[in-house]
Design a protein around this motif. Structure first.
Motif: not given
Length: 214
Positions: A145-153, A178-183
């Motif tokens: 999961i990744n969170e932010g104001d803007q994400i470009v994929y 920016v916040k992220a959860m990486l498994t």
């Protein structure tokens, strides 16, 4: 309010006939088939501007294009003379715009939300703006999961970039960072285990959206 089911490619052909323009289909890429699939749109209403070659679909919008699914309250769509499709999707006020696409060659899906979702088939990018979230699922299991104001994929390079900002601020994150959860990738023998090294390759965050996947 009437309900319309519109095949975007058909609408574009009709617009081309009216304007005397010939639209050229994009070159097919078997490994990234979504790019060349027709864009199908369902909505409560449609307004088409022949001068700008732009269609605006409003009300319970649902877009499908190969494995791509997008949902929102309104989308503005246009197609250039090369057949590239561009869409600006917004939420319905209570629910943000939604995007989902299967990763090439693996049982993984990428999905996300933002107040605005900007789709570009030429660059094969999706930009999620405003309280943006990007998630990766391995099968049905949530992985990242990744969170932010803007994400470009970028689905071509499988690289994404995340920017923070005040619009991403909340009670638990007042700075809007920016916040992220990486498994971690499961080890051999663990459950679930990737079928191959390629299956276990995770999306890589980067400040350079054009960086090639290794």
């Amino acid at each position: 309010m009437p309900h319309y089911t519109i095949a975007f490619a058909r609408a574009i052909r009709l617009a081309a006939a009216l304007s005397g323009m010939l639209l050229v289909a994009a070159t097919a890429h078997a490994e990234l088939a979504d790019k060349d699939k027709p864009m199908n749109i369902e909505a409560d209403s449609l307004r088409y501007d022949d001068k700008t070659q732009t269609s605006v679909f409003t009300g319970n919008v649902l877009i499908t294009k190969g494995t791509i699914i997008m949902r929102g309250g309104e989308i503005k769509v246009r197609q250039d003379e090369k057949g590239n499709q561009f869409g600006d999707l917004v939420g319905n006020g209570k629910t943000p715009g939604f995007f989902r696409q299967k990763r090439e060659g693996v049982d993984e899906w990428v999905e996300g939300e933002g107040q605005t979702v900007v789709y570009n088939s030429e660059a094969q990018t999706v930009v999620l703006k405003g309280n943006a979230t990007l998630r990766r699922y391995r099968g049905t299991q949530l992985n990242d999961i990744n969170e932010g104001d803007q994400i470009v994929y970028n689905s071509l390079t499988e690289v994404f970039s995340v920017k923070g900002g005040p619009n991403n601020a909340s009670v638990t994150n007042p700075s809007g960072r920016v916040k992220a959860m990486l498994t971690p990738i499961p080890k051999d023998g663990a459950t679930p285990a990737p079928a191959s090294a390629e299956d276990g390759a995770a999306l890589r965050p980067s400040n350079k959206i054009g960086e090639q996947r290794k």
